[in-house]
Design a protein around this motif. Structure first.
Motif, PDB file in Angstrom:
ATOM      1  N   GLN A 709      13.855  -5.973  -3.095  1.00 20.41           N
ATOM      2  CA  GLN A 709      13.122  -7.036  -2.401  1.00 20.41           C
ATOM      3  C   GLN A 709      12.923  -6.712  -0.921  1.00 20.41           C
ATOM      4  N   ASP A 710      13.885  -5.995  -0.312  1.00 21.67           N
ATOM      5  CA  ASP A 710      13.732  -5.604   1.090  1.00 21.67           C
ATOM      6  C   ASP A 710      12.592  -4.599   1.251  1.00 21.67           C
ATOM      7  N   VAL A 711      12.544  -3.603   0.358  1.00 27.43           N
ATOM      8  CA  VAL A 711      11.472  -2.607   0.423  1.00 27.43           C
ATOM      9  C   VAL A 711      10.120  -3.270   0.159  1.00 27.43           C
ATOM     10  N   LEU A 712      10.090  -4.179  -0.819  1.00 24.42           N
ATOM     11  CA  LEU A 712       8.847  -4.881  -1.130  1.00 24.42           C
ATOM     12  C   LEU A 712       8.384  -5.716   0.063  1.00 24.42           C
ATOM     13  N   HIS A 713       9.324  -6.367   0.721  1.00 21.90           N
ATOM     14  CA  HIS A 713       8.988  -7.162   1.915  1.00 21.90           C
ATOM     15  C   HIS A 713       8.384  -6.271   2.991  1.00 21.90           C
ATOM     16  N   ASP A 714       8.957  -5.094   3.190  1.00 22.53           N
ATOM     17  CA  ASP A 714       8.425  -4.165   4.194  1.00 22.53           C
ATOM     18  C   ASP A 714       6.987  -3.769   3.873  1.00 22.53           C
ATOM     19  N   SER A 718       5.534  -6.500   6.292  1.00 24.68           N
ATOM     20  CA  SER A 718       5.664  -5.769   7.553  1.00 24.68           C
ATOM     21  C   SER A 718       4.556  -4.752   7.769  1.00 24.68           C
ATOM     22  N   SER A 719       4.158  -4.040   6.712  1.00 25.23           N
ATOM     23  CA  SER A 719       3.160  -2.984   6.911  1.00 25.23           C
ATOM     24  C   SER A 719       1.810  -3.297   6.300  1.00 25.23           C
ATOM     25  N   GLY A 720       1.761  -4.137   5.270  1.00 31.33           N
ATOM     26  CA  GLY A 720       0.485  -4.475   4.647  1.00 31.33           C
ATOM     27  C   GLY A 720      -0.067  -3.394   3.737  1.00 31.33           C
ATOM     28  N   VAL A 721       0.731  -2.382   3.394  1.00 32.64           N
ATOM     29  CA  VAL A 721       0.261  -1.338   2.487  1.00 32.64           C
ATOM     30  C   VAL A 721       0.035  -1.907   1.097  1.00 32.64           C
ATOM     31  N   LEU A 722       0.962  -2.765   0.651  1.00 28.74           N
ATOM     32  CA  LEU A 722       0.789  -3.487  -0.597  1.00 28.74           C
ATOM     33  C   LEU A 722       0.249  -4.880  -0.292  1.00 28.74           C
TER      34      LEU A 722
END
Length: 752
Positions: A709-714, A718-722
């Protein structure tokens, strides 16, 4: 309620469900109506010097325009503007009659104090005056018309504003009605802004450059340049004599029989499968008819010189001699050679197509027939060349001596046409680019596309601006008061396959009138046919009569039957001047970055080529805003990921990532992209469950040590890549980003 308030409320209730432009006009004060709407309208339809004045019977100011009539003679127009409802009562409308006719007969006082007698007077109100009201005062209206005084109610003026002042109409409506504001707001934001490395979503109108439609088929390009030649087709057929001359006609004179053979011979040639050309048929009818007559005379001789008798109504039985004659002639076959003059017919088609292209205007305004004819002409010529490569004769023909444009020749044609860099004389050329376009037409008013075809397919490669054009079209239609609905195919779910197009629109689409108000007047805008979870093409074919227009976009590489059913128009890449305009609009307050962007495309050929696609140009400017200067298209995509996964925040001293491991995230994203791209039916959407499976597969033990969930949040926040398209469903933004990451995944496999 005071009497005047009742009058206004009554008028408002009449217009409650009326034209949104009319409702917007009713919301304006008299000063706003005059300055923002009426004066620009007069300047357009009656150009000339404008003064403000007043008539002798009214204290308010009128508008006087000193222009010219259709014959070029001086013409004075007086316009009386009223932002209030007009009653149909005899006394109340009598005031309108008196004020307007007084201005026409007694004149108006000019600014310097002199009296001016106008040639024509308009009494214009922003409120509706329906037909039942007009009937009540028809006698007064006829008298006004006889005096050259025109009464223009709000409904009629709203139509004029929509037709003559589309820009003003669009802005007027968009900013006055909540439903439209919400619709326009949803479409106007450049939602991919975060994925491009921007700190906020920009508005499309801030950087939108007028789109240009084009047709750039390689075969047509070479055909009109004389590079495609069709051979005449020759075939030999064995034709029974009695199919050329019937038994009950043999009593006629031989010269008549000879003429019958000549007339009927061409009817036995094979029918060619061409959509547009009908080649003339050449046959040696003289010698064939001679052979036929000789065979008939030989049959007569075999029967002792007896000729068949004339058929009669009283005796229809065949005589023994007739039966013998039928047996003799029934065995006679004539060997006939037909020549289909495909070469001449094809050259005529090329000439007519070239003429249509030459007459095609460079800008689509009120000239849709000329553009439509050119588009259809190019399409049909392309079809003819393709059909010529696979054409087969109908029936059981024993021989075809010459094929039309053999497969080897066609391959050579395509190769030459694809690599040819010089346009034929007289054809439009894309300035600064090696791409040669048969037709290139700019579309400053996207709603004009609806004048071309009822159903239109917008074709183009990834990133050419299809979505931007369709969103702009939908917003302008809404702003003009047209009924419009917008459907993004990326939103469709697999279980919706069995829904009709109207049901899909109601479930997944957007409309300023609400999802359940799709009507026959609605223009349906369908974006991203290639991004749907299933083939939407059959749904569109079935619904073509349900909507006023359907405009659908899809990638050129996507295979759809719609192209064979409806016209398809490509989107043209940026020219040098259009790309420069894009840079200037994007960096409107940063001339140094405009100069730097121009310098990069001039210095690096790869950037010069690829930034003609709006998508690549957008990534370039986003990178420049963050101090990064790419040199190739690959650099652009790679640097974009570097920027979003780490460098962007580090350059600003910002710490917001839960997990600062950009390489691990990139490995995960590659796996995700490949997983979506390698499906039997390529998809750009992935569920949360599949996303987590890809995470565990790609990152192994390291992934277990981190919180998913932390990586998904990033990656999302945070980055908007996904991008989270809807609850627990994600995408990588634009499809080309997904393709690039899938390519990185394959490259990593090859490198070990």
């Amino acid at each position: 309620m005071p009497r005047n308030t009742k009058r206004v409320a009554s008028a408002a209730s009449v217009a409650e469900d009326a034209d949104p432009i009319l409702r917007a006009l009713m919301s304006l004060s008299e000063e706003e109506l005059t300055a923002k709407i009426v004066v620009p309208f007069i300047e357009l339809v009656h150009p000339g010097r404008i003064e403000y004045t007043h008539s002798s019977d009214e204290a308010g100011r009128d508008i006087v325009s000193f222009g010219r009539d259709v014959l070029g003679r001086p013409h004075v127009l007086c316009v009386q503007v009223k932002a209030r409802a007009v009653s149909h009562g005899a006394r109340a409308f009598g005031e309108v009659f008196n004020v307007s006719t007084s201005a026409k007969l007694q004149g108006v006082t000019r600014e310097e104090g002199t009296i001016c007698i106008p040639n024509e007077v308009w009494y214009l109100t922003s409120y509706p005056f329906p037909e039942w009201k007009r009937r009540q005062v028809s006698a007064l209206l006829q008298q006004m018309d006889a005096k050259n005084v025109k009464f223009i109610p709000g409904g009629e003026f709203a139509v004029l504003v929509r037709e003559k002042l589309p820009e003003i109409a669009s802005a007027l409506v968009a900013h006055t009605h909540p439903n439209l504001v919400a619709f326009v707001s949803a479409l106007s934001r450049h939602h991919e802004g975060r994925a491009f490395g921007l700190t906020f979503d920009r508005q499309l109108e801030e950087f939108y450059v007028t789109a240009a439609i084009s047709s750039a088929t390689a075969l047509v390009k070479d055909a009109i340049a004389g590079g495609v030649k069709l051979s005449d087709l020759r075939e030999i057929k064995e034709i029974p004599l009695l199919r050329l001359v019937h038994l009950d006609e043999l009593h006629r004179p031989l010269r008549d029989l000879r003429q019958l053979v000549k007339t009927r011979l061409p009817l036995h040639a094979s029918k060619l499968n061409f959509t547009r050309i009908v080649p003339d048929i050449q046959v040696d009818s003289g010698s064939i008819s001679g052979e036929a007559i000789n065979a008939i005379e030989e049959a007569y001789t075999a029967l002792g010189g007896m000729r068949p008798r004339r058929p009669s109504k009283t005796n229809s039985r065949e005589s023994p001699s007739d039966e013998k004659l039928q047996r003799l002639l029934g065995q006679t076959l004539l060997s006939v050679e037909f020549t289909h003059k495909t070469n001449a017919a094809f050259r005529a088609l090329v000439r007519s197509t070239r003429a249509l292209i030459a007459s095609c205007p460079p800008v689509l305004v009120e000239n849709s027939p000329a553009v439509r004819n050119a588009v259809v002409g190019v399409r049909e010529l392309d079809e003819v060349v393709r059909q010529a490569t696979t054409m087969k004769l109908v029936g059981n023909s024993p021989a075809v001596r010459n094929a039309v444009v053999g497969a080897r020749e066609l391959d050579e044609v395509v190769r030459q046409a694809t690599t040819m860099k010089l346009a034929p004389p007289g054809l439009p050329r894309d300035t600064g680019s090696e791409r040669v376009e048969i037709i290139r037409v700019k579309v400053p008013q996207p709603e004009r596309l609806l004048d071309l075809f009822r159903v239109l397919v917008i074709d183009g490669p990834a990133g050419c601006g299809k979505t931007t054009l369709l969103k702009t079209l939908a917003m302008r239609l809404a702003g003009l008061g047209r009924k419009v609905a917008y459907l993004s195919c990326a939103e469709l779910t697999p279980e919706a396959r069995k829904c009709s197009l109207v049901e899909l629109m109601n479930r997944f689409g957007r409309s300023p009138d609400g999802p359940s108000n799709v009507q026959s007047e609605t223009v349906l805008v369908v974006d991203g046919l290639d991004e749907a979870a299933f083939d939407v093409s059959p749904h569109i074919e079935e619904a073509q009569g349900v909507f006023a227009n359907i405009v659908v976009s899809c990638r050129t590489a996507y295979s759809t039957n719609l192209r064979s059913v409806f016209p398809a128009i490509g989107l043209s890449p940026f020219t040098d001047s259009e790309r420069a305009e894009f840079f200037e609009k994007w960096f409107r307050m940063k001339p140094d970055l405009v100069k730097r962007a121009a310098g990069l495309v001039a210095e690096y050929p790869d950037l010069n080529l690829h930034t003609r696609l709006p998508l690549i140009a957008t990534i370039l400017v986003a990178l420049l805003e963050n101090g990064i200067e790419p040199k190739t298209r690959s650099d652009i995509y790679s640097m974009r990921l570097d920027l979003l996964l780490s460098r962007w925040d580090k350059s600003r001293g910002v710490r917001r990532f839960e997990v600062d491991k950009p390489e691990a995230k990139r490995r995960f994203l590659r796996q995700v992209a490949y997983k979506m791209h390698s499906q039997p039916k390529r998809t750009r959407l992935i569920t949360l469950e599949d996303l987590q499976a890809a995470y565990e597969s790609s990152l192994g033990r390291w992934g277990y040590d981190q919180k998913f969930q932390d990586v998904l949040h990033d990656l999302v926040i945070s980055s908007g890549v996904l991008a989270e398209e809807r609850a627990d469903v994600f995408s990588l933004g634009h499809l080309t980003f997904q393709e690039h990451l899938a390519g990185e995944y394959l490259a990593s496999l090859m490198s070990g």
